[in-house]
Design a protein around this motif. Structure first.
Motif, PDB file in Angstrom:
ATOM      1  N   ARG A  79     -44.869  81.306  -8.296  1.00 26.73           N
ATOM      2  CA  ARG A  79     -44.210  80.673  -8.952  1.00 26.73           C
ATOM      3  C   ARG A  79     -42.272  80.751  -7.824  1.00 26.73           C
ATOM      4  O   ARG A  79     -42.115  81.833  -8.057  1.00 26.73           O
ATOM      5  CB  ARG A  79     -43.991  80.505 -10.086  1.00 26.73           C
ATOM      6  CG  ARG A  79     -45.182  80.109 -10.957  1.00 26.73           C
ATOM      7  CD  ARG A  79     -46.229  78.643 -10.602  1.00 26.73           C
ATOM      8  NE  ARG A  79     -45.071  77.408 -10.356  1.00 26.73           N
ATOM      9  CZ  ARG A  79     -45.478  77.074 -11.741  1.00 26.73           C
ATOM     10  NH1 ARG A  79     -45.702  77.452 -12.856  1.00 26.73           N
ATOM     11  NH2 ARG A  79     -44.242  75.689 -12.177  1.00 26.73           N
ATOM     12  N   GLY A  80     -41.879  79.298  -7.833  1.00 24.31           N
ATOM     13  CA  GLY A  80     -40.504  80.222  -7.712  1.00 24.31           C
ATOM     14  C   GLY A  80     -40.075  78.470  -8.285  1.00 24.31           C
ATOM     15  O   GLY A  80     -40.142  77.341  -7.530  1.00 24.31           O
ATOM     16  N   ASP A  81     -38.454  78.377  -7.778  1.00 17.88           N
ATOM     17  CA  ASP A  81     -37.258  76.977  -7.923  1.00 17.88           C
ATOM     18  C   ASP A  81     -37.279  76.583  -6.844  1.00 17.88           C
ATOM     19  O   ASP A  81     -36.440  75.675  -6.970  1.00 17.88           O
ATOM     20  CB  ASP A  81     -36.313  77.652  -8.876  1.00 17.88           C
ATOM     21  CG  ASP A  81     -35.318  78.576  -8.349  1.00 17.88           C
ATOM     22  OD1 ASP A  81     -36.075  78.953  -6.788  1.00 17.88           O
ATOM     23  OD2 ASP A  81     -34.494  79.570  -8.776  1.00 17.88           O
ATOM     24  N   GLU A  82     -37.583  77.002  -5.698  1.00 16.88           N
ATOM     25  CA  GLU A  82     -37.265  76.235  -4.461  1.00 16.88           C
ATOM     26  C   GLU A  82     -38.483  75.102  -4.548  1.00 16.88           C
ATOM     27  O   GLU A  82     -39.130  74.416  -5.254  1.00 16.88           O
ATOM     28  CB  GLU A  82     -38.182  76.491  -3.419  1.00 16.88           C
ATOM     29  CG  GLU A  82     -37.691  78.292  -2.849  1.00 16.88           C
ATOM     30  CD  GLU A  82     -38.575  79.005  -3.468  1.00 16.88           C
ATOM     31  OE1 GLU A  82     -38.195  80.028  -3.546  1.00 16.88           O
ATOM     32  OE2 GLU A  82     -39.503  78.921  -4.642  1.00 16.88           O
ATOM     33  N   PRO A  83     -38.064  73.455  -4.358  1.00 21.50           N
ATOM     34  CA  PRO A  83     -38.847  71.961  -4.249  1.00 21.50           C
ATOM     35  C   PRO A  83     -39.913  72.150  -3.871  1.00 21.50           C
ATOM     36  O   PRO A  83     -40.369  73.239  -2.977  1.00 21.50           O
ATOM     37  CB  PRO A  83     -37.703  70.955  -3.493  1.00 21.50           C
ATOM     38  CG  PRO A  83     -36.989  72.381  -2.428  1.00 21.50           C
ATOM     39  CD  PRO A  83     -36.971  73.240  -3.401  1.00 21.50           C
ATOM     40  N   THR A  84     -40.834  71.281  -4.178  1.00 23.75           N
ATOM     41  CA  THR A  84     -42.226  70.941  -4.189  1.00 23.75           C
ATOM     42  C   THR A  84     -42.156  70.131  -2.345  1.00 23.75           C
ATOM     43  O   THR A  84     -41.287  69.309  -2.132  1.00 23.75           O
ATOM     44  CB  THR A  84     -42.681  70.170  -4.611  1.00 23.75           C
ATOM     45  OG1 THR A  84     -43.227  71.031  -6.343  1.00 23.75           O
ATOM     46  CG2 THR A  84     -44.339  69.344  -4.866  1.00 23.75           C
ATOM     47  N   SER A  85     -42.680  70.376  -1.717  1.00 21.93           N
ATOM     48  CA  SER A  85     -42.746  69.962  -0.693  1.00 21.93           C
ATOM     49  C   SER A  85     -43.524  68.388  -1.028  1.00 21.93           C
ATOM     50  O   SER A  85     -44.260  68.148  -1.633  1.00 21.93           O
ATOM     51  CB  SER A  85     -44.060  70.716   0.511  1.00 21.93           C
ATOM     52  OG  SER A  85     -43.012  72.103   0.170  1.00 21.93           O
ATOM     53  N   LEU A  86     -42.801  67.425   0.489  1.00 26.40           N
ATOM     54  CA  LEU A  86     -43.219  66.033  -0.148  1.00 26.40           C
ATOM     55  C   LEU A  86     -43.968  65.417   1.407  1.00 26.40           C
ATOM     56  O   LEU A  86     -43.235  65.576   3.104  1.00 26.40           O
ATOM     57  CB  LEU A  86     -41.800  65.122   0.038  1.00 26.40           C
ATOM     58  CG  LEU A  86     -41.771  65.739  -1.604  1.00 26.40           C
ATOM     59  CD1 LEU A  86     -40.070  64.608  -1.808  1.00 26.40           C
ATOM     60  CD2 LEU A  86     -42.430  65.177  -2.921  1.00 26.40           C
ATOM     61  N   ALA A  87     -44.608  64.273   1.165  1.00 23.48           N
ATOM     62  CA  ALA A  87     -45.773  64.176   2.637  1.00 23.48           C
ATOM     63  C   ALA A  87     -45.324  62.600   2.745  1.00 23.48           C
ATOM     64  O   ALA A  87     -45.698  61.843   1.608  1.00 23.48           O
ATOM     65  CB  ALA A  87     -47.139  64.066   2.777  1.00 23.48           C
ATOM     66  N   VAL A  88     -44.400  61.587   3.146  1.00 27.39           N
ATOM     67  CA  VAL A  88     -44.336  60.519   2.774  1.00 27.39           C
ATOM     68  C   VAL A  88     -45.584  59.647   4.337  1.00 27.39           C
ATOM     69  O   VAL A  88     -45.501  60.587   4.780  1.00 27.39           O
ATOM     70  CB  VAL A  88     -43.515  59.581   3.414  1.00 27.39           C
ATOM     71  CG1 VAL A  88     -42.665  58.298   3.754  1.00 27.39           C
ATOM     72  CG2 VAL A  88     -42.096  60.601   2.699  1.00 27.39           C
TER      73      VAL A  88
END
Length: 315
Positions: A79-88
């Motif tokens: 786990r980490g506080d970096e954001p979740t990757s997004l795919a449009v």
């Protein structure tokens, strides 16, 4: 235990209705190739775990709930506080196109956890073998677990916009093959990997099967799927007729269904896969095709549960 290594992300999928600007509202759907494979394995009754790094943000928490509710072991998740990757997601005539937002995101910062003592098989592919520094960590896992005797399954799941140097990636792909027991890829991925959109994907598979894998499985979309074996054999099956609502996650479901069938029939090893005969492969492909057809019949990457397939089989 089947350990799936790779990304868990959120697909932003357009709704049918469009705004005054001509753009559709985007609906978040939980996904990522590795996450989809792990969820499908869990739903199909296989003993599966996901090796990845999830954000502690709202999307990451939702992904964790999805994995847990699908019966996936989450003990290997970082786990980490970096954001979740997004795919449009952008629907096109023959499937979908993606625009990725992955810079500095959690899933690419995964680290090698060391030997996977409980793993009988490891499934890798997707963005996870492209985006550094995580790609090198997963490659390390692949080579070590192969040497330890685990079955290695690879689905490259090519996403061209994220590959900066196509020639380097193609060379790296071929360098992986001696450590791979089962290679699965789409016809389009096969053509991209050989750099020729007119190339026969099965012909490419015949070359790759001599470089390490015991079998190379090629999906042809609605035209079915094929497997090429090391002894030169080939098995083809058609796709069952169904209403196609969404193709997102179909290939991931195929990967999971193949591994679930191997686990269920106690042939989850490189030597056992190499020994499978024509009729066994036909059964594998039919199960995978039926599983993927269910996924395609509903929106989002929503693989079937084992009970659904049992019900369909009894009809």
């Amino acid at each position: 235990m089947i350990v799936v290594g790779g990304e868990a992300l959120v697909d932003l999928v357009p709704e049918n209705e469009r705004t005054e600007s001509g753009l559709a509202a985007l609906v978040p759907r939980l996904g990522g190739a590795a996450c989809n494979v792990a969820v499908a394995l869990g739903r199909l009754g296989a003993d599966a775990a996901l090796l990845s790094r999830l954000s502690t943000d709202a999307f990451g928490r939702a992904l964790l709930r999805r994995l847990s509710s699908s019966g996936v072991d989450t003990s290997l998740l970082q786990r980490g506080d970096e954001p979740t990757s997004l795919a449009v997601v952008n629907p096109v005539e023959n499937g979908v196109e993606y625009t990725f937002h992955v810079h500095g995101c959690a899933d690419r910062r995964v680290v090698d956890p060391g030997p996977l003592e409980s793993a009988h098989a490891v499934s890798l592919g997707g963005l996870s073998l492209v985006l550094e520094p995580g790609a090198s960590a997963y490659e390390s896992v692949m080579r070590r677990e192969s040497h330890r005797g685990s079955l290695i399954a690879l689905d490259p799941n090519i996403r061209d916009p994220l590959i900066d140097d196509a020639a380097a990636y193609r060379a790296r792909f071929e360098n992986w093959l001696p450590n791979v027991d089962l290679l699965k890829l789409s016809a389009e991925d096969a053509q991209w990997l050989v750099g020729d959109s007119a190339r026969d994907p099965v012909g490419a598979a015949r070359e790759w099967v001599t470089m390490g894998p015991s079998a190379v499985l090629v999906t042809h979309g609605g035209a079915g799927m094929s497997v090429v074996l090391r002894d030169g054999g080939r098995v083809d099956v058609s796709v069952p007729s169904s209403t196609v609502v969404d193709t997102i996650g179909a290939g991931d479901t195929v990967q999971a269904a193949v591994l679930a069938w191997l686990a269920r029939n106690d042939v989850l090893s490189g030597s056992a896969v190499a020994a499978l005969g024509t009729e066994q492969w036909r059964a594998v492909l039919r199960f995978a095709a039926s599983s993927a057809a269910v996924t395609c019949s509903r929106p989002g990457a929503e693989p079937p549960h084992a009970a659904e397939l049992d019900e369909l089989a009894s009809c």
